[in-house]
Write an enzyme that holds these catalytic residues in place. Structure first.
Site, mmCIF file in Angstrom:
data_model
loop_
_atom_site.group_PDB
_atom_site.id
_atom_site.type_symbol
_atom_site.label_atom_id
_atom_site.label_comp_id
_atom_site.label_asym_id
_atom_site.label_seq_id
_atom_site.Cartn_x
_atom_site.Cartn_y
_atom_site.Cartn_z
ATOM 1 N N SER A 94 0.827 -1.205 0.000
ATOM 2 C CA SER A 94 0.000 0.000 0.000
ATOM 3 C C SER A 94 0.861 1.255 0.000
ATOM 4 C CB SER A 94 -0.924 0.005 1.228
ATOM 5 O OG SER A 94 -1.828 -1.062 1.192
ATOM 6 N N GLY A 145 -5.576 -4.234 -8.233
ATOM 7 C CA GLY A 145 -6.768 -3.434 -7.993
ATOM 8 C C GLY A 145 -6.444 -2.106 -7.348
ATOM 9 N N ASP A 170 -7.084 -8.160 3.953
ATOM 10 C CA ASP A 170 -6.258 -8.971 3.063
ATOM 11 C C ASP A 170 -5.659 -10.186 3.765
ATOM 12 O OD1 ASP A 170 -6.622 -7.510 0.729
ATOM 13 O OD2 ASP A 170 -5.017 -6.105 1.218
ATOM 14 N N LYS A 191 -12.302 -9.623 -4.183
ATOM 15 C CA LYS A 191 -10.860 -9.445 -4.279
ATOM 16 C C LYS A 191 -10.363 -10.100 -5.570
ATOM 17 C CE LYS A 191 -9.763 -7.105 -0.543
ATOM 18 N NZ LYS A 191 -8.949 -5.878 -0.601
ATOM 19 N N ARG A 211 -2.660 -14.369 -2.671
ATOM 20 C CA ARG A 211 -2.862 -14.663 -1.245
ATOM 21 C C ARG A 211 -3.436 -16.068 -1.022
ATOM 22 N NH1 ARG A 211 -1.055 -10.123 0.785
ATOM 23 N NH2 ARG A 211 -1.714 -8.138 -0.122
#
Length: 447
Positions: free
Chosen positions: A29, A101, A326, A353, A402
């Site tokens: 991020s 995304g 997440d 997601k 993930r």
């Protein structure tokens, strides 16, 4: 940048104790935002510890396409010469976001208040993800959109300058939507306001203020009110990116569930809007100790020592969801080894997601012998009480990094190897994942 490479099947073999010190990649991020804001500053910014995964490289490529000079030095430091707020140039080709995304939604926000037109494309996984949640507020600011059916990619956005400042209350807890509106507000005359009834990760607010934007945050009866004054002048910065807590989560779970493990994960970001996984695991009885807590570039950081512990099933507090959304796939794995039932709900966002992470994790865990119940907003999982799960199944990662990493961790304490159909998507966020797994004592077989 889209994930089009041949699938890379991998088999995770049961492991002895995991022992060692590792450092996870930079926070994804913060990496995205540091590139974007540096590209809008005037002068040279330096970023150290940038996550060099495919998602972040997609952001770098897009900012280059809109005029910024971005280069990685031989010393590993990224140097960015920005174009200034309002200075984004018309890209000459579609912006390929690969699987990211975050890149897509935040960059749509940037473009929305600039007098340029940009087309966003991505891989099959990203092209299935909804963009309507950012289209709605940015349309109110004056941007014009031509999306694919369902508000998806490929998507064309025609920015408007000057755009119209708005006050927007988030209908769902989403740091990406909040950030998209704030980034659009950078080049919008007046004050753009976002109200979030449920607080989400605050990296955008911290970094915007750090780059010199006039920004305020206050608590109101309706929620957190973030206000940004437009036509900002951003100043170049030197940034040290802390380790990604989402990447650290896999090792916190792995060391907790594999008997005899003792692992130190260095330089982990401990932003309170991001460390819900640490709180949840501690509620389950995880042995996680913070070492050398410190502040780096406005973000709290610590080394985390995690040792094997007997986990207990809990009802995960719903209010933790925004700070660990997440990390739910990794938490589901921890629950599979706990004593009793873990109820993890309040995570509707997982449905949209990179994959439907609730459905995909349900299928993967059940295939490997875990007993659970699926809910619309999460899973209830009956754990083994610390015993190895049966394992032995081949699972589909569904182009989701993930999912692949979570099931790799599950395979470390299974009676039979766990096979993953495609580990290639792991490169989007954690290129060194399998190398670190080997270094700690895990055993990986590539097909």
């Amino acid at each position: 940048m889209a994930h089009t490479a041949s699938p890379q099947p991998v088999t995770i073999n049961p492991a002895p104790a995991l022992v060692g010190r590792i450092r996870v990649p930079g926070d994804k991020s913060i990496s995205h935002r540091s590139l974007m804001l540096a590209a809008l500053a005037v002068g040279e910014s330096r970023v150290e510890g940038l996550l060099e995964g495919e998602d972040v490289l997609a952001t770098a490529a897009a900012m280059r396409a809109m005029g910024a000079d971005i280069a990685r030095g031989a010393d590993g430091i990224w140097r960015i010469h920005g174009v200034g707020v309002g200075g984004l140039l018309q890209p000459q080709a579609a912006l390929d976001m690969g699987n990211s995304g975050t890149s897509t939604r935040l960059l749509i926000g940037l473009v929305a208040s600039h007098p340029i037109t940009a087309t966003f494309v991505g891989d099959a996984s990203l092209s299935a993800r909804p963009m309507q949640r950012v289209i709605a507020p940015l349309s109110l600011m004056g941007a014009d959109f031509t999306p694919s059916p369902g508000g998806r990619l490929p998507l064309m956005v025609r920015g408007l300058a000057p755009a119209v400042p708005i006050t927007y209350t988030l209908p769902v807890a989403s740091a990406q939507v909040k950030s998209a509106v704030l980034l659009a507000g950078l080049n919008t005359p007046g004050i753009t306001r976002v109200i979030e009834p449920v607080a989400t990760r605050d990296h955008s607010e911290r970094m915007l203020a750090g780059f010199g934007a006039v920004l305020s945050v206050e608590q109101t009866p309706e929620g957190r009110l973030i206000s940004i004054t437009g036509e900002a002048e951003l100043k170049p910065q030197s940034i040290v990116v802390p380790g990604d807590p989402s990447s650290a989560a896999f090792w916190l779970v792995a060391a907790s569930i594999v008997p005899g493990s003792d692992v130190v994960v260095e330089n982990v970001g401990m932003n309170p809007t991001r460390n819900g996984i640490v709180n949840a695991l501690r509620l389950m009885g995880a042995d996680i100790t913070e070492i050398d807590a410190r502040d780096v570039g406005g973000e709290p950081v610590a080394d985390l020592r995690v040792r094997h512990a007997a986990l207990k099933g809990i009802e995960v507090p719903r209010e933790l969801a925004p700070s660990m959304i997440d990390e739910y796939p990794a938490l589901f794995v921890a629950a599979a080894f706990a004593e009793g039932r873990t109820v993890a709900r309040g995570a509707d966002e997982l449905r949209v997601k990179e994959s439907d992470r609730i459905a995909v994790m349900k299928d993967a865990l059940i295939a490997n012998g875990v007993s659970l119940i699926e809910h619309e907003d999460g899973l209830s999982i009956d754990g083994t009480g610390g015993e190895a799960i049966p394992g032995g199944a081949r699972i589909a990662s569904k182009l989701d990094h993930r999912i692949a990493m979570s099931m790799a961790i599950a395979g470390l304490h299974a009676r039979a190897p766990v096979m993953i159909d495609d580990a290639a998507p792991v490169r989007t966020s954690f290129p060194t994942f399998f190398a670190l797994l080997d270094a700690l004592g895990g055993s990986v077989t590539w097909s």
